[in-house]
Design a protein around this motif. Structure first.
Motif, PDB file in Angstrom:
ATOM      1  N   GLY A 145     -10.436  58.491 -58.836  1.00  0.00           N
ATOM      2  CA  GLY A 145      -9.886  59.235 -59.968  1.00  0.00           C
ATOM      3  C   GLY A 145      -9.749  58.371 -61.214  1.00  0.00           C
ATOM      4  O   GLY A 145      -9.914  58.856 -62.338  1.00  0.00           O
ATOM      5  N   ASP A 146      -9.462  57.079 -61.023  1.00  0.00           N
ATOM      6  CA  ASP A 146      -9.331  56.157 -62.155  1.00  0.00           C
ATOM      7  C   ASP A 146     -10.630  56.046 -62.943  1.00  0.00           C
ATOM      8  O   ASP A 146     -10.630  56.052 -64.181  1.00  0.00           O
ATOM      9  CB  ASP A 146      -8.946  54.750 -61.671  1.00  0.00           C
ATOM     10  CG  ASP A 146      -7.653  54.728 -60.869  1.00  0.00           C
ATOM     11  OD1 ASP A 146      -6.921  55.737 -60.897  1.00  0.00           O
ATOM     12  OD2 ASP A 146      -7.390  53.703 -60.231  1.00  0.00           O
ATOM     13  N   VAL A 147     -11.754  55.916 -62.210  1.00  0.00           N
ATOM     14  CA  VAL A 147     -13.031  55.711 -62.893  1.00  0.00           C
ATOM     15  C   VAL A 147     -13.560  57.008 -63.501  1.00  0.00           C
ATOM     16  O   VAL A 147     -14.204  56.989 -64.558  1.00  0.00           O
ATOM     17  CB  VAL A 147     -14.078  55.064 -61.954  1.00  0.00           C
ATOM     18  CG1 VAL A 147     -13.582  53.711 -61.467  1.00  0.00           C
ATOM     19  CG2 VAL A 147     -14.425  55.964 -60.783  1.00  0.00           C
ATOM     20  N   ILE A 148     -13.284  58.131 -62.856  1.00  0.00           N
ATOM     21  CA  ILE A 148     -13.715  59.416 -63.409  1.00  0.00           C
ATOM     22  C   ILE A 148     -13.016  59.676 -64.734  1.00  0.00           C
ATOM     23  O   ILE A 148     -13.653  60.031 -65.738  1.00  0.00           O
ATOM     24  CB  ILE A 148     -13.444  60.563 -62.414  1.00  0.00           C
ATOM     25  CG1 ILE A 148     -14.357  60.435 -61.192  1.00  0.00           C
ATOM     26  CG2 ILE A 148     -13.639  61.916 -63.090  1.00  0.00           C
ATOM     27  CD1 ILE A 148     -14.055  61.435 -60.090  1.00  0.00           C
ATOM     28  N   VAL A 149     -11.708  59.466 -64.749  1.00  0.00           N
ATOM     29  CA  VAL A 149     -10.947  59.672 -65.985  1.00  0.00           C
ATOM     30  C   VAL A 149     -11.380  58.666 -67.050  1.00  0.00           C
ATOM     31  O   VAL A 149     -11.527  59.015 -68.228  1.00  0.00           O
ATOM     32  CB  VAL A 149      -9.429  59.562 -65.718  1.00  0.00           C
ATOM     33  CG1 VAL A 149      -8.644  59.590 -67.032  1.00  0.00           C
ATOM     34  CG2 VAL A 149      -8.969  60.703 -64.816  1.00  0.00           C
ATOM     35  N   GLY A 150     -11.601  57.410 -66.652  1.00  0.00           N
ATOM     36  CA  GLY A 150     -12.048  56.397 -67.602  1.00  0.00           C
ATOM     37  C   GLY A 150     -13.355  56.775 -68.255  1.00  0.00           C
ATOM     38  O   GLY A 150     -13.517  56.646 -69.483  1.00  0.00           O
ATOM     39  N   ALA A 151     -14.320  57.254 -67.469  1.00  0.00           N
ATOM     40  CA  ALA A 151     -15.617  57.643 -68.015  1.00  0.00           C
ATOM     41  C   ALA A 151     -15.493  58.859 -68.937  1.00  0.00           C
ATOM     42  O   ALA A 151     -16.115  58.901 -70.015  1.00  0.00           O
ATOM     43  CB  ALA A 151     -16.603  57.934 -66.883  1.00  0.00           C
ATOM     44  N   LEU A 152     -14.698  59.840 -68.530  1.00  0.00           N
ATOM     45  CA  LEU A 152     -14.514  61.033 -69.371  1.00  0.00           C
ATOM     46  C   LEU A 152     -13.846  60.679 -70.700  1.00  0.00           C
ATOM     47  O   LEU A 152     -14.221  61.199 -71.756  1.00  0.00           O
ATOM     48  CB  LEU A 152     -13.689  62.077 -68.621  1.00  0.00           C
ATOM     49  CG  LEU A 152     -14.388  62.734 -67.415  1.00  0.00           C
ATOM     50  CD1 LEU A 152     -13.419  63.668 -66.690  1.00  0.00           C
ATOM     51  CD2 LEU A 152     -15.628  63.495 -67.863  1.00  0.00           C
ATOM     52  N   LEU A 153     -12.847  59.811 -70.634  1.00  0.00           N
ATOM     53  CA  LEU A 153     -12.204  59.356 -71.867  1.00  0.00           C
ATOM     54  C   LEU A 153     -13.197  58.609 -72.752  1.00  0.00           C
ATOM     55  O   LEU A 153     -13.172  58.738 -73.983  1.00  0.00           O
ATOM     56  CB  LEU A 153     -11.016  58.454 -71.543  1.00  0.00           C
ATOM     57  CG  LEU A 153      -9.775  59.130 -70.959  1.00  0.00           C
ATOM     58  CD1 LEU A 153      -8.739  58.081 -70.557  1.00  0.00           C
ATOM     59  CD2 LEU A 153      -9.164  60.094 -71.976  1.00  0.00           C
ATOM     60  N   GLY A 154     -14.095  57.842 -72.131  1.00  0.00           N
ATOM     61  CA  GLY A 154     -15.108  57.114 -72.886  1.00  0.00           C
ATOM     62  C   GLY A 154     -16.034  58.048 -73.634  1.00  0.00           C
ATOM     63  O   GLY A 154     -16.380  57.805 -74.799  1.00  0.00           O
ATOM     64  N   ILE A 155     -16.450  59.135 -72.979  1.00  0.00           N
ATOM     65  CA  ILE A 155     -17.319  60.119 -73.641  1.00  0.00           C
ATOM     66  C   ILE A 155     -16.605  60.734 -74.839  1.00  0.00           C
ATOM     67  O   ILE A 155     -17.161  60.836 -75.943  1.00  0.00           O
ATOM     68  CB  ILE A 155     -17.731  61.227 -72.645  1.00  0.00           C
ATOM     69  CG1 ILE A 155     -18.631  60.645 -71.553  1.00  0.00           C
ATOM     70  CG2 ILE A 155     -18.435  62.368 -73.374  1.00  0.00           C
ATOM     71  CD1 ILE A 155     -18.920  61.614 -70.418  1.00  0.00           C
ATOM     72  N   GLY A 156     -15.352  61.134 -74.625  1.00  0.00           N
ATOM     73  CA  GLY A 156     -14.579  61.713 -75.723  1.00  0.00           C
ATOM     74  C   GLY A 156     -14.375  60.731 -76.859  1.00  0.00           C
ATOM     75  O   GLY A 156     -14.426  61.111 -78.042  1.00  0.00           O
ATOM     76  N   PHE A 157     -14.178  59.465 -76.512  1.00  0.00           N
ATOM     77  CA  PHE A 157     -13.950  58.444 -77.542  1.00  0.00           C
ATOM     78  C   PHE A 157     -15.203  58.240 -78.387  1.00  0.00           C
ATOM     79  O   PHE A 157     -15.119  58.113 -79.612  1.00  0.00           O
ATOM     80  CB  PHE A 157     -13.537  57.129 -76.878  1.00  0.00           C
ATOM     81  CG  PHE A 157     -13.090  56.076 -77.845  1.00  0.00           C
ATOM     82  CD1 PHE A 157     -11.820  56.119 -78.397  1.00  0.00           C
ATOM     83  CD2 PHE A 157     -13.941  55.055 -78.220  1.00  0.00           C
ATOM     84  CE1 PHE A 157     -11.410  55.158 -79.309  1.00  0.00           C
ATOM     85  CE2 PHE A 157     -13.544  54.081 -79.120  1.00  0.00           C
ATOM     86  CZ  PHE A 157     -12.269  54.134 -79.665  1.00  0.00           C
TER      87      PHE A 157
END
Length: 285
Positions: A145-157
């Motif tokens: 879950g940590d890496v999924i959220v990190g990647a999604l936040l990266g796309i949004g950023f």
């Protein structure tokens, strides 16, 4: 939310004998590797695009450090680690900084180079980000879950930075400063946050020189750029190891990013002087 059970399945799929390979993959999402790649791309490729993504990386670092500190969620227990890694025991676990940084840098390069509609380019970047993200789960330093959220936040950023900067590196570095200063307060002056503040300042002070930098004239000059630029980066990192004062560290990080930007002008000036000297000798003969 952090998918602990699913993370255990991922960890069990890879044995400890592959640890070195997994660590090599995870390093591709670390600060040192990402900045090294961006520096080489700046020296050898499109400098405006590379500088823009450098500003994304610095701004993103500030955001991620502040967010992880504010949430303060722990990493998985030590017995979950594939191998003992002292450097990975510190810090917080949610969201994954490596997954976020890999998405911001590799995804940012894809976006600013206008290749986001090329299927193979998107697939390649996606595979790299997934590999880096899963390596963090396999190593046992993050949950799935940590890496999924990190990647999604990266796309949004990346999407947000594209709209805010409109392709102007100076704006990206200015945003990085705006984000890094409160992050410095939130994290209590962590060294990584000082890197963000200093790096943003160094980038902002030198961004105006980017359009005036000399173009790369030959492969030999490219090799010289990598040697001189890389040597300067190493020297500044060695200086960092003996400096402890906050202001001094900030100045070193500012100098590091500034050096990456100005070294093409230094090497170009020396190269021009050598060419002129040889031309004069031939004319005299």
């Amino acid at each position: 939310m952090r998918l602990e059970a699913e993370s255990e399945l991922v960890r069990e799929a890879v044995s400890a004998e592959y640890a070195e390979f997994v660590i090599a993959i995870t390093e591709l999402g670390g600060v040192t590797a990402l900045m090294g790649i961006l520096a080489l791309l700046f020296w050898w490729g499109d400098r405006r695009q590379s500088a823009l993504v450098i500003s994304y990386a610095i701004a993103g670092l500030a955001v991620m450090l502040a967010l992880k500190t504010a949430l303060a969620l722990p990493r998985p227990p030590e017995d979950a680690m594939l191998v003992a890694l002292e450097s990975e025991r510190e810090g917080y676990g949610f969201p994954s900084g490596h997954a976020f940084a890999a998405t911001v840098v590799y995804g940012g390069l894809l976006s600013v180079s206008n290749r986001s509609r090329e299927t193979w380019a998107v697939a390649g970047v996606g595979a790299l980000v997934i590999a880096i993200s899963l390596s963090r789960v396999v190593l046992g330093v993050h949950y799935l879950g940590d890496v999924i959220v990190g990647a999604l936040l990266g796309i949004g950023f990346v999407v947000a930075m594209n709209r805010l900067t409109r392709g102007v590196p100076a704006v990206g570095f200015a945003i990085a400063i705006v984000l890094a200063v409160p992050a410095l307060v939130i994290t209590g002056g962590r060294e990584d946050t000082i890197l963000a503040v200093g790096g943003a300042l160094g980038g902002l002070l030198t961004a105006g020189r980017i359009n005036g930098l000399p173009a790369l004239r030959s492969r030999l000059e490219g090799v010289a750029l990598a040697a001189v630029g890389g040597g300067g980066v190493v020297a500044l990192q060695l200086a960092e190891s003996v400096v402890s004062a906050t202001l001094s560290l900030g100045a070193l990080y500012a100098a590091l990013v500034a050096w990456i930007v100005v070294v093409p002008a230094v090497v170009g000036h020396v190269g021009s002087a050598v060419v002129d000297r040889r031309s004069s000798r031939y004319a005299e003969e």
